[in-house]
Write an enzyme that holds these catalytic residues in place. Structure first.
Site, PDB file in Angstrom:
ATOM      1  N   HIS A 299     -17.314 -61.689 -56.824  1.00  0.00           N
ATOM      2  CA  HIS A 299     -16.573 -60.204 -57.270  1.00  0.00           C
ATOM      3  C   HIS A 299     -18.069 -60.309 -57.485  1.00  0.00           C
ATOM      4  O   HIS A 299     -19.178 -61.032 -57.609  1.00  0.00           O
ATOM      5  CB  HIS A 299     -16.018 -61.036 -58.447  1.00  0.00           C
ATOM      6  CG  HIS A 299     -16.850 -62.491 -59.392  1.00  0.00           C
ATOM      7  ND1 HIS A 299     -16.078 -63.501 -59.141  1.00  0.00           N
ATOM      8  CD2 HIS A 299     -17.586 -62.701 -60.210  1.00  0.00           C
ATOM      9  CE1 HIS A 299     -16.611 -64.470 -59.454  1.00  0.00           C
ATOM     10  NE2 HIS A 299     -17.258 -64.332 -60.329  1.00  0.00           N
TER      11      HIS A 299
ATOM     12  N   ASN B  72     -22.557 -64.451 -58.129  1.00  0.00           N
ATOM     13  CA  ASN B  72     -22.209 -65.560 -58.410  1.00  0.00           C
ATOM     14  C   ASN B  72     -21.970 -66.752 -57.081  1.00  0.00           C
ATOM     15  O   ASN B  72     -20.878 -66.056 -57.306  1.00  0.00           O
ATOM     16  CB  ASN B  72     -22.281 -66.305 -59.910  1.00  0.00           C
ATOM     17  CG  ASN B  72     -22.799 -65.807 -60.974  1.00  0.00           C
ATOM     18  OD1 ASN B  72     -23.985 -65.836 -61.091  1.00  0.00           O
ATOM     19  ND2 ASN B  72     -22.705 -65.739 -61.815  1.00  0.00           N
TER      20      ASN B  72
ATOM     21  N   ILE C 206     -13.431 -59.960 -69.493  1.00  0.00           N
ATOM     22  CA  ILE C 206     -12.928 -60.156 -70.393  1.00  0.00           C
ATOM     23  C   ILE C 206     -14.365 -60.605 -72.049  1.00  0.00           C
ATOM     24  O   ILE C 206     -13.618 -60.436 -73.028  1.00  0.00           O
ATOM     25  CB  ILE C 206     -11.943 -61.437 -70.708  1.00  0.00           C
ATOM     26  CG1 ILE C 206     -10.819 -61.025 -71.330  1.00  0.00           C
ATOM     27  CG2 ILE C 206     -12.649 -62.688 -69.828  1.00  0.00           C
ATOM     28  CD1 ILE C 206      -9.458 -62.177 -70.960  1.00  0.00           C
TER      29      ILE C 206
ATOM     30  N   VAL D  88     -14.837 -68.172 -60.872  1.00  0.00           N
ATOM     31  CA  VAL D  88     -13.930 -67.479 -60.517  1.00  0.00           C
ATOM     32  C   VAL D  88     -13.163 -67.806 -58.758  1.00  0.00           C
ATOM     33  O   VAL D  88     -14.446 -66.778 -58.481  1.00  0.00           O
ATOM     34  CB  VAL D  88     -12.552 -66.167 -61.132  1.00  0.00           C
ATOM     35  CG1 VAL D  88     -12.139 -65.612 -60.319  1.00  0.00           C
ATOM     36  CG2 VAL D  88     -13.181 -66.482 -62.962  1.00  0.00           C
TER      37      VAL D  88
HETATM   38  P1  5GP Z   1     -18.620 -66.358 -62.625  1.00  0.00           P
HETATM   39  O1  5GP Z   1     -19.842 -67.093 -62.554  1.00  0.00           O
HETATM   40  O2  5GP Z   1     -17.345 -66.804 -61.894  1.00  0.00           O
HETATM   41  O3  5GP Z   1     -19.563 -64.872 -61.836  1.00  0.00           O
HETATM   42  O4  5GP Z   1     -17.621 -65.141 -63.779  1.00  0.00           O
HETATM   43  C1  5GP Z   1     -16.976 -65.193 -63.515  1.00  0.00           C
HETATM   44  C2  5GP Z   1     -16.207 -64.114 -64.902  1.00  0.00           C
HETATM   45  O5  5GP Z   1     -14.495 -63.502 -65.040  1.00  0.00           O
HETATM   46  C3  5GP Z   1     -16.820 -64.457 -66.377  1.00  0.00           C
HETATM   47  O6  5GP Z   1     -17.703 -63.172 -66.281  1.00  0.00           O
HETATM   48  C4  5GP Z   1     -15.383 -64.341 -67.192  1.00  0.00           C
HETATM   49  O7  5GP Z   1     -15.637 -63.645 -67.839  1.00  0.00           O
HETATM   50  C5  5GP Z   1     -14.528 -63.112 -66.805  1.00  0.00           C
HETATM   51  N1  5GP Z   1     -13.538 -63.656 -66.062  1.00  0.00           N
HETATM   52  C6  5GP Z   1     -12.380 -64.735 -66.321  1.00  0.00           C
HETATM   53  N2  5GP Z   1     -11.139 -64.746 -66.595  1.00  0.00           N
HETATM   54  C7  5GP Z   1     -11.077 -63.338 -67.089  1.00  0.00           C
HETATM   55  C8  5GP Z   1      -9.812 -62.396 -67.179  1.00  0.00           C
HETATM   56  O8  5GP Z   1      -8.993 -62.759 -66.715  1.00  0.00           O
HETATM   57  N3  5GP Z   1     -10.265 -61.251 -66.322  1.00  0.00           N
HETATM   58  C9  5GP Z   1     -11.220 -60.448 -67.215  1.00  0.00           C
HETATM   59  N4  5GP Z   1     -11.404 -58.903 -67.634  1.00  0.00           N
HETATM   60  N5  5GP Z   1     -12.105 -61.700 -66.500  1.00  0.00           N
HETATM   61  C10 5GP Z   1     -12.487 -62.429 -66.472  1.00  0.00           C
END
Ligand code: 5GP
Length: 121
Positions: free
Chosen positions: A104, A91, A34, A100
């Site tokens: 992922h 991460n 997003i 999150v």
């Molecule tokens: P992390 O820091 O956990 O590796 O990255 C989480 C990623 O999830 C971030 O790059 C953030 O922009 C993305 N993200 C968070 N909420 C949403 C969402 O509701 N939809 C989408 N498509 N991406 C999200």
């Protein structure tokens, strides 16, 4: 630590929140981030309640582990970034700033991505 079934990616998997889907099969879902940090920024998540790669590989059935890893490769091919290059990033935990708590893998591509991390230890 127990898996949080209300995390945003769990809700996307359940169809409660929309996503801009790139790919889906029995094992994985891929969608555009997003807040993209590169011209191509796609997230690939496994279909299961796993928070980290360690958690996933310890607990997931073999077909899911294989299917998820295959899906990451399939998405990279589908995005057409193999020749120019891309970066996979997962991460994990607080020091890595995992936002999150559902496993992922980020796929970044579409421009030179620079060094893996800023210099320093
Ligand atoms: P992390 O820091 O956990 O590796 O990255 C989480 C990623 O999830 C971030 O790059 C953030 O922009 C993305 N993200 C968070 N909420 C949403 C969402 O509701 N939809 C989408 N498509 N991406 C999200």
């Amino acid at each position: 630590m127990s898996y949080d079934r209300d995390n945003i990616f769990a809700r996307i998997l359940r169809g409660e929140i929309p996503c801009n889907k790139v790919y889906e099969d029995d094992f994985a879902l891929a969608f555009h981030d997003i807040h993209p940090r590169a011209p191509v920024h796609v997230l690939v998540i496994p279909k299961g309640d796993y928070e980290s790669m360690a958690d996933f590989t310890a607990g997931a059935p073999d077909d899911l582990v294989a299917g998820y890893i295959r899906a990451i490769g399939t998405v990279a091919r589908q995005l057409g970034v193999e020749e120019s290059g891309y970066r996979l990033l997962a991460n994990t935990g607080a020091n890595a700033h995992q936002e999150v708590p559902h496993l992922h893998v980020h796929i970044f591509a579409g421009r030179p991505l620079g060094a893996m991390l800023p210099p320093g230890k």
